[in-house]
Motif scaffolding. Sequence first.
Motif, PDB file in Angstrom:
ATOM      1  N   PRO A 108     -15.263 -26.417  -0.895  1.00  0.00           N
ATOM      2  CA  PRO A 108     -15.766 -25.265  -1.505  1.00  0.00           C
ATOM      3  C   PRO A 108     -15.082 -24.094  -0.990  1.00  0.00           C
ATOM      4  CG  PRO A 108     -17.341 -25.853   0.072  1.00  0.00           C
ATOM      5  CD  PRO A 108     -16.490 -27.000   0.137  1.00  0.00           C
ATOM      6  N   ILE A 109     -14.953 -23.010  -2.046  1.00  0.00           N
ATOM      7  CA  ILE A 109     -14.793 -21.552  -1.480  1.00  0.00           C
ATOM      8  C   ILE A 109     -15.806 -20.780  -2.272  1.00  0.00           C
ATOM      9  CG2 ILE A 109     -13.153 -19.401  -1.775  1.00  0.00           C
ATOM     10  CD1 ILE A 109     -10.706 -21.810  -1.999  1.00  0.00           C
ATOM     11  N   HIS A 110     -16.704 -20.130  -1.617  1.00  0.00           N
ATOM     12  CA  HIS A 110     -17.675 -19.237  -2.336  1.00  0.00           C
ATOM     13  C   HIS A 110     -17.621 -17.623  -2.446  1.00  0.00           C
ATOM     14  CE1 HIS A 110     -19.702 -22.771  -0.574  1.00  0.00           C
ATOM     15  NE2 HIS A 110     -20.342 -22.993  -1.725  1.00  0.00           N
ATOM     16  N   ILE A 111     -16.640 -17.354  -1.371  1.00  0.00           N
ATOM     17  CA  ILE A 111     -16.205 -15.733  -1.529  1.00  0.00           C
ATOM     18  C   ILE A 111     -14.720 -15.626  -1.170  1.00  0.00           C
ATOM     19  CG2 ILE A 111     -16.756 -13.774   0.071  1.00  0.00           C
ATOM     20  CD1 ILE A 111     -19.256 -15.196   0.718  1.00  0.00           C
ATOM     21  N   LEU A 112     -14.362 -14.739  -1.767  1.00  0.00           N
ATOM     22  CA  LEU A 112     -12.785 -14.447  -1.641  1.00  0.00           C
ATOM     23  C   LEU A 112     -12.685 -13.145  -1.305  1.00  0.00           C
ATOM     24  CD1 LEU A 112      -9.686 -15.004  -1.679  1.00  0.00           C
ATOM     25  CD2 LEU A 112      -9.839 -14.930  -4.014  1.00  0.00           C
ATOM     26  N   VAL A 113     -12.129 -12.620  -0.307  1.00  0.00           N
ATOM     27  CA  VAL A 113     -12.074 -11.146  -0.330  1.00  0.00           C
ATOM     28  C   VAL A 113     -10.538 -10.935  -0.115  1.00  0.00           C
ATOM     29  CG1 VAL A 113     -12.503  -9.175   1.115  1.00  0.00           C
ATOM     30  CG2 VAL A 113     -14.093 -11.069   1.168  1.00  0.00           C
ATOM     31  N   ASN A 114      -9.819 -10.153  -1.238  1.00  0.00           N
ATOM     32  CA  ASN A 114      -8.614  -9.674  -1.378  1.00  0.00           C
ATOM     33  C   ASN A 114      -8.536  -8.221  -0.738  1.00  0.00           C
ATOM     34  OD1 ASN A 114      -7.686 -12.038  -2.784  1.00  0.00           O
ATOM     35  ND2 ASN A 114      -8.819 -11.020  -4.653  1.00  0.00           N
ATOM     36  N   ASN A 115      -8.047  -8.469   0.629  1.00  0.00           N
ATOM     37  CA  ASN A 115      -8.268  -7.049   1.395  1.00  0.00           C
ATOM     38  C   ASN A 115      -6.846  -7.022   1.849  1.00  0.00           C
ATOM     39  OD1 ASN A 115      -9.265  -5.335   3.382  1.00  0.00           O
ATOM     40  ND2 ASN A 115      -8.261  -6.800   4.744  1.00  0.00           N
ATOM     41  N   ALA A 116      -5.756  -7.583   2.173  1.00  0.00           N
ATOM     42  CA  ALA A 116      -4.685  -7.187   2.806  1.00  0.00           C
ATOM     43  C   ALA A 116      -3.848  -6.257   2.134  1.00  0.00           C
ATOM     44  CB  ALA A 116      -3.731  -8.542   2.993  1.00  0.00           C
ATOM     45  N   GLY A 117      -3.409  -5.135   2.641  1.00  0.00           N
ATOM     46  CA  GLY A 117      -2.770  -4.186   2.041  1.00  0.00           C
ATOM     47  C   GLY A 117      -1.830  -3.287   2.879  1.00  0.00           C
ATOM     48  N   VAL A 118      -0.931  -3.040   2.026  1.00  0.00           N
ATOM     49  CA  VAL A 118       0.149  -1.942   2.981  1.00  0.00           C
ATOM     50  C   VAL A 118       0.469  -0.659   2.141  1.00  0.00           C
ATOM     51  CG1 VAL A 118       1.316  -3.916   4.042  1.00  0.00           C
ATOM     52  CG2 VAL A 118       2.202  -3.046   1.977  1.00  0.00           C
ATOM     53  N   LEU A 119       0.780   0.401   2.809  1.00  0.00           N
ATOM     54  CA  LEU A 119       1.292   1.573   2.496  1.00  0.00           C
ATOM     55  C   LEU A 119       2.671   1.785   3.124  1.00  0.00           C
ATOM     56  CD1 LEU A 119      -0.653   4.943   1.912  1.00  0.00           C
ATOM     57  CD2 LEU A 119       1.706   4.764   2.365  1.00  0.00           C
ATOM     58  N   LEU A 120       3.728   1.744   2.510  1.00  0.00           N
ATOM     59  CA  LEU A 120       4.982   1.780   3.089  1.00  0.00           C
ATOM     60  C   LEU A 120       5.827   2.945   2.813  1.00  0.00           C
ATOM     61  CD1 LEU A 120       6.084  -1.827   2.244  1.00  0.00           C
ATOM     62  CD2 LEU A 120       4.982  -0.973   4.607  1.00  0.00           C
ATOM     63  N   PRO A 121       6.429   3.890   3.687  1.00  0.00           N
ATOM     64  CA  PRO A 121       7.085   5.170   3.599  1.00  0.00           C
ATOM     65  C   PRO A 121       8.461   4.891   2.863  1.00  0.00           C
ATOM     66  CG  PRO A 121       7.546   4.235   5.998  1.00  0.00           C
ATOM     67  CD  PRO A 121       6.510   3.175   5.220  1.00  0.00           C
ATOM     68  N   THR A 122       8.845   3.786   2.759  1.00  0.00           N
ATOM     69  CA  THR A 122      10.297   3.548   2.101  1.00  0.00           C
ATOM     70  C   THR A 122      10.177   2.306   1.180  1.00  0.00           C
ATOM     71  OG1 THR A 122      11.507   2.357   3.878  1.00  0.00           O
ATOM     72  CG2 THR A 122      11.748   4.665   3.762  1.00  0.00           C
TER      73      THR A 122
END
Length: 316
Positions: A108-122
């Motif tokens: 089972p998977i009860h909770i999925l947190v889509n959290n990974a993120g980046v802010l890139l200068p170029t």
Amino acid sequence: MLDRFLDKSLLGYTSLGYRWRAHPSIDVDLTGRVAVVTGATSGLGKYTATELARLGATVQLVGRNPGKTEEVAKAIAEETGNRAIQAEIADLSLMAEVRSLADRLETPIHILVNNAGVLLPTRTETAEGIETTFATNLLGHFLLTNLLVPKLAASAPARIVNVSSGGMYTQRISVNDLQNARGRYDGAKAYARTKRGQVILTELWAEALAPWGIVVHAMHPGWADTPGVSTSLPRFYKLTKPLLRTPAQGADTIVWLCASDEAARSTGLFWHDRTPRPTHRFAGTRESAEERRAFWSELCRYSGWSGTLDSLAAER
Ligand SMILES: NC(=O)c1ccc[n+]([C@@H]2O[C@H](COP(=O)([O-])OP(=O)(O)OC[C@H]3O[C@@H](n4cnc5c(N)ncnc54)[C@H](OP(=O)(O)O)[C@@H]3O)[C@@H](O)[C@H]2O)c1
């Protein structure tokens, strides 16, 4: 009254905003629940994974760096005394790795947190030829979520939490330029567009997945002191450091959306400090129904996912 003032002013994004709003501690037993947290090696994702572990959940930490991910998994297990912490390795900007991850994750998977993120200068592109901010913040999570829907549905009631940003208020979705290729590249703008995209996806998924018993929410954490902020926005970081939230304060609403009974009573909302917030603040940021359909089609095209929104709802 105070909450409305804080929500409209940027003060609400700071640690003062968090402290002025009262937050009882989250006291829920998640034993037997399985959570998948992306971007769990740092900042808000790491705090979220730790708190879910503390509440008793089995936690699958998704990270791109094997050594770092395993080290964080071990540290969380030691800190919380919860041994059900696993490391899963995937670079979410690469669709081949997202597919492999979705295959490996078991029901089972009860909770999925889509959290990974980046802010890139170029502007950079992945080995698969996709602009990296778009690939990491939006496309990878789009594909991962769609591929995991059958597993989430089989585990229902289930929840998906999309970690967006207050920066999304400044942007509308640009369906014809999801790869941020037109004009001069602006990292903050590219980032904010992906965060707007997450909020649109939240609403689309919420409607389609309600019959499956899957609740979908988005949130923004305010401004929190994380490695992501100090490295991506060094000037902003220096200026605002005394006022930044701790990772715990920034991630509080993520954990609350994962764990609380209250968050399961609605779907498709955009939250900040445990309260639903408007999704638009400025003129010209709304997309049409036609743009939403085109947005979904473009995400399918770039990710190679062949389903439709209707098929997600109907497959059940
Ligand atoms: N902090 C804030 O004030 C703030 C405000 C608004 C929104 N947010 C959002 O909150 C989320 C977490 O941000 P944060 O501040 O905690 O940043 P962070 O400390 O930089 O953490 C980002 C996480 O994403 C992971 N990641 C990045 N690219 C990846 C990829 N291609 N594949 C897999 N994982 C990848 C990082 O892995 P590594 O450890 O390997 O780098 C790290 O675990 C982000 O979505 C961000 O946009 C944060």
